[in-house]
Design a protein around this motif. Structure first.
Motif, PDB file in Angstrom:
ATOM      1  N   ARG A  51       0.818  -1.211   0.000  1.00 22.88           N
ATOM      2  CA  ARG A  51       0.000   0.000   0.000  1.00 22.88           C
ATOM      3  C   ARG A  51       0.864   1.278   0.000  1.00 22.88           C
ATOM      4  O   ARG A  51       0.619   2.196  -0.768  1.00 22.88           O
ATOM      5  CB  ARG A  51      -0.910  -0.019   1.237  1.00 22.88           C
ATOM      6  CG  ARG A  51      -1.733   1.230   1.374  1.00 22.88           C
ATOM      7  CD  ARG A  51      -2.818   1.028   2.395  1.00 22.88           C
ATOM      8  NE  ARG A  51      -3.528   2.273   2.640  1.00 22.88           N
ATOM      9  CZ  ARG A  51      -4.375   2.441   3.641  1.00 22.88           C
ATOM     10  NH1 ARG A  51      -4.604   1.452   4.478  1.00 22.88           N
ATOM     11  NH2 ARG A  51      -4.998   3.585   3.799  1.00 22.88           N
ATOM     12  N   LEU A  54       2.356   1.793  -3.398  1.00 20.56           N
ATOM     13  CA  LEU A  54       1.353   2.333  -4.316  1.00 20.56           C
ATOM     14  C   LEU A  54       1.133   3.823  -4.070  1.00 20.56           C
ATOM     15  O   LEU A  54       0.930   4.592  -5.005  1.00 20.56           O
ATOM     16  CB  LEU A  54       0.004   1.626  -4.109  1.00 20.56           C
ATOM     17  CG  LEU A  54      -0.185   0.281  -4.755  1.00 20.56           C
ATOM     18  CD1 LEU A  54      -1.498  -0.344  -4.297  1.00 20.56           C
ATOM     19  CD2 LEU A  54      -0.179   0.428  -6.265  1.00 20.56           C
ATOM     20  N   GLU A  55       1.155   4.203  -2.812  1.00 20.58           N
ATOM     21  CA  GLU A  55       0.896   5.593  -2.457  1.00 20.58           C
ATOM     22  C   GLU A  55       2.108   6.495  -2.662  1.00 20.58           C
ATOM     23  O   GLU A  55       2.010   7.706  -2.509  1.00 20.58           O
ATOM     24  CB  GLU A  55       0.437   5.680  -0.986  1.00 20.58           C
ATOM     25  CG  GLU A  55      -0.931   5.050  -0.781  1.00 20.58           C
ATOM     26  CD  GLU A  55      -1.361   4.989   0.675  1.00 20.58           C
ATOM     27  OE1 GLU A  55      -2.535   4.722   0.918  1.00 20.58           O
ATOM     28  OE2 GLU A  55      -0.510   5.187   1.560  1.00 20.58           O
ATOM     29  N   ASN A 142     -16.477  19.497   0.432  1.00 20.19           N
ATOM     30  CA  ASN A 142     -16.230  18.554  -0.668  1.00 20.19           C
ATOM     31  C   ASN A 142     -15.317  17.463  -0.110  1.00 20.19           C
ATOM     32  O   ASN A 142     -14.119  17.675   0.087  1.00 20.19           O
ATOM     33  CB  ASN A 142     -15.581  19.267  -1.856  1.00 20.19           C
ATOM     34  CG  ASN A 142     -15.366  18.327  -3.037  1.00 20.19           C
ATOM     35  OD1 ASN A 142     -15.023  17.150  -2.850  1.00 20.19           O
ATOM     36  ND2 ASN A 142     -15.558  18.820  -4.242  1.00 20.19           N
ATOM     37  N   ALA A 144     -14.249  14.603  -1.302  1.00 19.47           N
ATOM     38  CA  ALA A 144     -13.187  14.107  -2.185  1.00 19.47           C
ATOM     39  C   ALA A 144     -12.003  15.073  -2.171  1.00 19.47           C
ATOM     40  O   ALA A 144     -10.838  14.660  -2.155  1.00 19.47           O
ATOM     41  CB  ALA A 144     -13.727  13.925  -3.599  1.00 19.47           C
ATOM     42  N   LEU A 145     -12.304  16.352  -2.161  1.00 19.85           N
ATOM     43  CA  LEU A 145     -11.268  17.385  -2.116  1.00 19.85           C
ATOM     44  C   LEU A 145     -10.474  17.308  -0.817  1.00 19.85           C
ATOM     45  O   LEU A 145      -9.235  17.343  -0.816  1.00 19.85           O
ATOM     46  CB  LEU A 145     -11.941  18.758  -2.260  1.00 19.85           C
ATOM     47  CG  LEU A 145     -11.064  20.004  -2.150  1.00 19.85           C
ATOM     48  CD1 LEU A 145     -10.055  20.059  -3.283  1.00 19.85           C
ATOM     49  CD2 LEU A 145     -11.931  21.266  -2.186  1.00 19.85           C
TER      50      LEU A 145
ATOM     51  N   LEU B  73      -7.490  -0.875  -2.285  1.00 22.41           N
ATOM     52  CA  LEU B  73      -6.435   0.132  -2.164  1.00 22.41           C
ATOM     53  C   LEU B  73      -6.425   1.062  -3.364  1.00 22.41           C
ATOM     54  O   LEU B  73      -6.215   2.262  -3.240  1.00 22.41           O
ATOM     55  CB  LEU B  73      -5.056  -0.540  -2.100  1.00 22.41           C
ATOM     56  CG  LEU B  73      -4.654  -1.187  -0.803  1.00 22.41           C
ATOM     57  CD1 LEU B  73      -3.236  -1.693  -0.917  1.00 22.41           C
ATOM     58  CD2 LEU B  73      -4.764  -0.200   0.330  1.00 22.41           C
ATOM     59  N   MET B  74      -6.676   0.484  -4.534  1.00 21.22           N
ATOM     60  CA  MET B  74      -6.637   1.279  -5.753  1.00 21.22           C
ATOM     61  C   MET B  74      -7.911   2.098  -5.921  1.00 21.22           C
ATOM     62  O   MET B  74      -7.992   2.955  -6.783  1.00 21.22           O
ATOM     63  CB  MET B  74      -6.438   0.376  -6.978  1.00 21.22           C
ATOM     64  CG  MET B  74      -5.137  -0.405  -6.984  1.00 21.22           C
ATOM     65  SD  MET B  74      -3.683   0.663  -7.021  1.00 21.22           S
ATOM     66  CE  MET B  74      -3.612   1.068  -8.773  1.00 21.22           C
ATOM     67  N   HIS B  98     -16.450  14.813  -7.187  1.00 18.89           N
ATOM     68  CA  HIS B  98     -15.326  14.311  -7.982  1.00 18.89           C
ATOM     69  C   HIS B  98     -15.155  15.101  -9.275  1.00 18.89           C
ATOM     70  O   HIS B  98     -14.039  15.352  -9.715  1.00 18.89           O
ATOM     71  CB  HIS B  98     -15.493  12.810  -8.262  1.00 18.89           C
ATOM     72  CG  HIS B  98     -15.134  11.950  -7.090  1.00 18.89           C
ATOM     73  ND1 HIS B  98     -16.047  11.604  -6.112  1.00 18.89           N
ATOM     74  CD2 HIS B  98     -13.958  11.394  -6.715  1.00 18.89           C
ATOM     75  CE1 HIS B  98     -15.442  10.856  -5.191  1.00 18.89           C
ATOM     76  NE2 HIS B  98     -14.176  10.712  -5.538  1.00 18.89           N
ATOM     77  N   ARG B 166     -11.664   5.407  -9.426  1.00 19.26           N
ATOM     78  CA  ARG B 166     -12.896   5.344  -8.646  1.00 19.26           C
ATOM     79  C   ARG B 166     -14.123   5.473  -9.536  1.00 19.26           C
ATOM     80  O   ARG B 166     -15.105   4.772  -9.370  1.00 19.26           O
ATOM     81  CB  ARG B 166     -12.943   6.511  -7.678  1.00 19.26           C
ATOM     82  CG  ARG B 166     -12.138   6.313  -6.473  1.00 19.26           C
ATOM     83  CD  ARG B 166     -12.453   7.457  -5.572  1.00 19.26           C
ATOM     84  NE  ARG B 166     -11.421   7.558  -4.570  1.00 19.26           N
ATOM     85  CZ  ARG B 166     -11.342   8.549  -3.717  1.00 19.26           C
ATOM     86  NH1 ARG B 166     -12.211   9.528  -3.774  1.00 19.26           N
ATOM     87  NH2 ARG B 166     -10.401   8.561  -2.833  1.00 19.26           N
TER      88      ARG B 166
END
Lengths: 246, 243
Positions: A51, A54-55, A142, A144-145, B73-74, B98, B166
């Motif tokens: 993880r 990936l990050e 927001n 997601a933001l 995770l993705m 989004h 996503r």
């Protein structure tokens, strides 16, 4: 699922260690060592390392070894461009959506900010700063933001602009925070967005300057693919500008 | 092999242990991802049951579990409060949030891409991800990621890739009628042409228009699917979450 939560705890611990600078850039990371340090089997540790890779907190060197990622000036500039876009937009939304209790908390933070600035407590300033900007982002409503901006802010948290800046720079940061709160209170969306852009621009310049000062041999703008830091450069940088441990 | 590093616990192994998914888990990952992109339903939260997937893919549960973990995770799927995983569920508010982000970042990315040197541009535009004009949802996510990568800004590319993955479960392409699919494809072509002719403003504008069309299309579909109640109450919803 106990297994998932063990991996989650291990993730939180390793992530915090990287962000706080306990694990320094360039440190080699192995499953076995980490399993031993965290006191668990290799399976959850493997998930955690996958993880973090990936990050982008971990990266592989040319021999495939996993290392703690070292931030270079060009990548820092890239991050700050995106941060400015995200946080400027967040502040613009916040100017229209922020609640009275949130404004009051920001005003409280300003008082603490001034005091920490006066005593030049760079570690406190960094922590207050993170809460201040995080609160404004959450006021954007927001989700997601907030999530992506938080992620980017964490990646540079360990690099403390207050530690690199002069007392004049620190005063300017604190003054700009005060102006931000006034603009948010007045609902001045465009003006607060412009101010956030300027504010983060100053932080970026200080941090990039700090990176170059601590590593004079760095190229001005290395090409994106092979601009990897030698470990000792990153370590010196951390020694100079990491948030102090006490 | 590398005595100076990581030798305390693993030094006695002759081979370096590499923390990557096993090949079986990788296979499971790819196959489940393709199924996720190919399904007919939109906006439904389908449970992903480890045992069923293991039987269908004819493998044991271990690689399936690892694949599901990686898919989560993705950002393709998400953990369910009841345990296990479900496909990502989008309400109108999620789509708006989004797409606000996309419209902020992706036009900038397209403009930066148009400013790269001509060889870098030609090389990127010639890669299959862009050149093959793959109009599947996976192809779409890859297209947007590739344009963001061409910007040269790695932070921007990472955020755009996360969002694109996503949103891939919304299946904007698979769900579209012929005219909608045509307009989505034309949108991609306009972005590519502006980048190829190295016109940053035109590239940003083309991306903005493409995203605005996609946003409207998704919101219209969600409203038709009966999930649109939230679209009207979005603002109130956003205020309520203040705390």
């Amino acid at each position: 699922m106990p297994r998932a939560s063990l991996a989650d705890e291990a993730y939180a611990e390793v992530h915090a260690a990287i962000v706080e600078g306990r694990l320094q850039a360039g440190t080699a990371v192995t499953e076995g060592e980490f399993a031993e340090m965290l006191g668990m089997s290799r399976t959850p540790v493997r998930q955690v390392l996958t993880r973090l890779e990936l990050e982008g907190y971990l990266e592989r060197d040319s021999r495939g070894r996993l290392l703690v990622h070292a931030l270079m000036p060009d990548e820092l500039e890239e991050m700050f461009l995106v941060r400015a876009l995200l946080e400027g937009f967040g502040a613009r939304l916040a100017a229209e959506r922020i609640s009275e209790p949130e404004l009051e908390r920001l005003e409280e933070l300003l008082v603490i900010d001034l005091e920490a600035g006066r005593r030049n407590r760079v570690d406190e300033l960094a922590t207050i700063n993170a809460e201040f900007h995080g609160l404004i982002m959450r006021a954007s409503r927001n989700r997601a933001l907030v999530e992506v901006a938080d992620d980017l802010a964490q990646r540079v948290f360990g690099l403390n602009a207050f530690a690199v800046g002069t007392p004049t720079d620190v005063r300017q940061f604190v003054d700009e925070h005060a102006l931000m709160v006034r603009l948010l209170r007045g609902g001045e969306a465009k003006a607060v967005e412009a101010l956030v852009h300027k504010h983060l621009g100053t932080a970026r310049d200080l941090l990039v300057e700090g990176l170059h000062a601590s590593a004079p041999g760095l190229p001005a703008s290395p090409s994106s693919d092979d601009g990897r830091a030698p470990a000792e450069v990153a370590t010196r940088l951390k020694a100079r500008s990491r948030v102090g441990g006490g | 092999m590398s005595p100076q590093s990581g030798s305390t616990a693993s030094g006695h192994h002759p081979l370096r242990r590499v923390a990557r998914p096993e090949p079986l888990a990788q296979q499971a990952y790819e196959r489940i991802r393709r199924e996720l992109m190919g399904g007919p339903e939109m906006g439904s939260a389908d449970r992903l049951v480890e045992q069923e997937l293991a039987e269908r893919l004819a493998m044991s549960r271990t690689p399936v579990r690892e694949a599901l973990h990686r898919l989560a995770l993705m950002g393709y799927i998400e953990p369910s409060p009841a345990g296990g995983y479900v496909t990502r569920r989008f309400a109108a508010r999620d789509v708006r949030e989004h797409y606000d982000l996309r419209e902020l970042l992706e036009p900038q990315g397209a403009a930066l891409a148009a400013r790269r040197d001509p060889e870098a541009i030609e090389r990127a535009l010639a890669t299959p991800v862009i050149a093959q004009r793959d109009q599947s949802d996976l192809g779409n996510a890859r297209f947007h990621t590739a344009v963001a990568e061409l910007s040269g800004n790695r932070a921007l590319a990472r955020v755009v890739a996360t969002i694109a993955r996503r949103l891939a479960s919304l299946r904007i392409h698979a769900q579209g009628d012929e005219e909608e699919q045509r307009r989505l494809a034309v949108g991609h072509d306009a972005v590519v042409e502006a980048i190829r002719s190295r016109e940053p403003e035109a590239a940003a504008r083309a991306m903005t228009e493409h995203l605005a069309f996609a946003r409207d299309l998704l919101l219209k579909r969600l409203a038709q699917a009966g999930n649109g109640a939230e679209a009207a109450s979005g603002t109130a919803d956003e205020r309520r979450s203040a705390s």
